[in-house]
Design an enzyme around this catalytic site. Structure first.
Site, PDB file in Angstrom:
ATOM      1  N   GLY A   1     -16.885 -28.626 -10.795  1.00 31.50           N
ATOM      2  CA  GLY A   1     -17.306 -29.700 -10.497  1.00 31.50           C
ATOM      3  C   GLY A   1     -15.927 -30.349  -9.752  1.00 31.50           C
ATOM      4  O   GLY A   1     -14.767 -30.014  -9.849  1.00 31.50           O
TER       5      GLY A   1
ATOM      6  N   SER B   1     -14.847 -34.948 -20.245  1.00 30.32           N
ATOM      7  CA  SER B   1     -13.660 -35.524 -20.173  1.00 30.32           C
ATOM      8  C   SER B   1     -13.519 -36.840 -21.011  1.00 30.32           C
ATOM      9  O   SER B   1     -14.303 -37.415 -21.395  1.00 30.32           O
ATOM     10  CB  SER B   1     -13.636 -35.953 -18.510  1.00 30.32           C
ATOM     11  OG  SER B   1     -12.401 -36.812 -18.504  1.00 30.32           O
TER      12      SER B   1
ATOM     13  N   TYR C   1     -16.236 -40.643 -11.221  1.00 28.99           N
ATOM     14  CA  TYR C   1     -16.175 -39.450 -11.914  1.00 28.99           C
ATOM     15  C   TYR C   1     -16.435 -39.417 -13.411  1.00 28.99           C
ATOM     16  O   TYR C   1     -17.356 -38.561 -13.871  1.00 28.99           O
ATOM     17  CB  TYR C   1     -14.596 -38.754 -11.977  1.00 28.99           C
ATOM     18  CG  TYR C   1     -14.222 -37.781 -12.808  1.00 28.99           C
ATOM     19  CD1 TYR C   1     -14.558 -36.428 -12.460  1.00 28.99           C
ATOM     20  CD2 TYR C   1     -13.230 -38.060 -13.806  1.00 28.99           C
ATOM     21  CE1 TYR C   1     -14.224 -35.645 -13.599  1.00 28.99           C
ATOM     22  CE2 TYR C   1     -12.958 -37.088 -14.628  1.00 28.99           C
ATOM     23  CZ  TYR C   1     -13.448 -35.567 -14.467  1.00 28.99           C
ATOM     24  OH  TYR C   1     -13.037 -34.801 -15.140  1.00 28.99           O
TER      25      TYR C   1
ATOM     26  N   LYS D   1     -19.577 -37.187 -15.439  1.00 27.75           N
ATOM     27  CA  LYS D   1     -19.671 -36.360 -16.895  1.00 27.75           C
ATOM     28  C   LYS D   1     -20.170 -36.996 -17.872  1.00 27.75           C
ATOM     29  O   LYS D   1     -20.985 -36.226 -18.885  1.00 27.75           O
ATOM     30  CB  LYS D   1     -17.837 -36.496 -17.261  1.00 27.75           C
ATOM     31  CG  LYS D   1     -17.088 -35.729 -16.468  1.00 27.75           C
ATOM     32  CD  LYS D   1     -17.246 -34.309 -16.365  1.00 27.75           C
ATOM     33  CE  LYS D   1     -16.310 -33.459 -15.699  1.00 27.75           C
ATOM     34  NZ  LYS D   1     -16.484 -32.100 -15.535  1.00 27.75           N
TER      35      LYS D   1
END
Length: 336
Positions: free
Chosen positions: A82, A124, A148, A152
């Site tokens: 990713g 994350s 981002y 996730k």
């Protein structure tokens, strides 16, 4: 166990490959090399004294994944593949959702068709967003503040729904804090293309003379020394967390979430000082304005990982900086 690592030659993937191979697992690497180097697989082989299969391919290629899972009789997947640069995700959100979310769906489709039901997902701490309390634990509210982090979180939600739809799935979601450091051999480490986005590789290149100075984004935070504080975890501790997660999943079905961090916040200035000791040099710095979206401080509660997986971080800031400097010196020899 036969294990497929997507993004297997990346920073965290490569170190996890070493840990899994040394633990006796049969590891296959798959990577499109968009942010890694093909030579990494050879260095993994050298470190482990094994020959790991490395396949060039993209997780959005579902047919390739199906064929790979079948060919190598895969029993579990560790999914690293990713895009991961926060700033870039704000500029290129479609690419991030395509790679991170669509890529994960492609992988899950391939796993479903080949009856592979065990997956460890590289998530994350960015899914938490602005802290409502610290340390973050796994039940902290989720509110990522950039594309981002939202990718996730979306993949986490998809995996949780998959686990609810079919109780044969065994899924671990690992929320990383700030991975740093390198393998003790110095042969693999973080090696981003272009100018680094993360603090440690930037410090390394300043120390090596490749960059003139390090920008410190704000020194007026309400922290011990005015600079931002983060939970920096050695990449080898993180890699060992993936082995612990796979071991946990052999005994547990469903979907479980774990923070992987140290629980100890370290400031930018503290990290710089420790790296100066390790490199026996001086890191030139310049204080500049704060970056939008940066938090003063955040760190993990990793009590759940200790309780359920018997995992905790063992390496300290000295280990982080020494291993990073060893990697920088080796990396420089590759460029010569």
């Amino acid at each position: 166990m036969n294990i497929l690592l997507t993004g297997g030659t990346g920073y965290i993937g490569s170190h996890t490959a070493v840990v899994l191979a040394n633990a006796g697992h049969s590891v296959v690497l798959l990577d499109n090399f968009c942010n890694s180097n093909q030579s990494v697989s050879a260095r993994i082989n050298q470190i482990t004294n094994q020959t790991l299969v490395c396949i060039e391919g993209d997780v959005r290629d579902t047919d390739l994944l199906i064929n790979t899972l079948k060919k190598f009789k895969t029993e579990a997947v560790v999914h690293f593949a990713g895009l991961k640069a926060v700033g870039e995700s704000a500029q290129e959100p479609l690419s991030y959702f395509d790679n991170n979310v669509a890529g994960s769906i492609s992988l899950l489709e391939a796993m479903k068709k080949t009856n592979v039901r065990t997956i460890v997902f590289s998530s994350s701490a960015t899914v938490y967003g602005k802290p409502q309390y610290l340390p973050y634990d796994e039940v902290h509210p989720l509110n990522p503040i950039n594309p981002y982090g939202r990718t996730k979180l979306q993949v986490e939600e998809i995996l949780q729904d998959v686990a609810k739809s079919d109780y044969s799935w065994r899924i671990a979601l690992l929320r990383y804090f700030n991975p740093v450091g390198a393998h003790v051999s110095g042969m693999i480490g973080e090696d981003p293309r272009g100018t680094p986005n993360n603090l440690m590789p930037y410090i390394m290149r300043v120390a090596a003379g490749a960059l003139p100075h390090l920008n410190i984004f704000g020194d007026d935070y309400d922290t011990r020394d005015g600079t931002g504080e983060r939970d920096y975890i050695h990449v080898m501790d993180l890699a060992e967390g993936h082995l612990a997660a796979l071991n946990y999943l052999t005994q547990h079905s469903g979907c479980e979430i774990f923070n992987l961090g140290t629980g100890i916040p370290v400031s930018v200035l503290e990290l710089i000082h420790e790296f100066e000791v390790a490199s026996q040099g001086t890191i030139p710095t310049e204080v500049v304005a704060r970056r939008a979206g940066d938090l003063p401080i955040y760190f993990a509660s990793a009590n759940k990982a200790k309780s359920l997986m018997d995992w905790s971080a063992k390496r300290d800031l000295t280990d982080i900086c020494k291993s990073s400097w060893n990697w920088q010196k080796f990396r420089g020899s590759l460029d010569d």
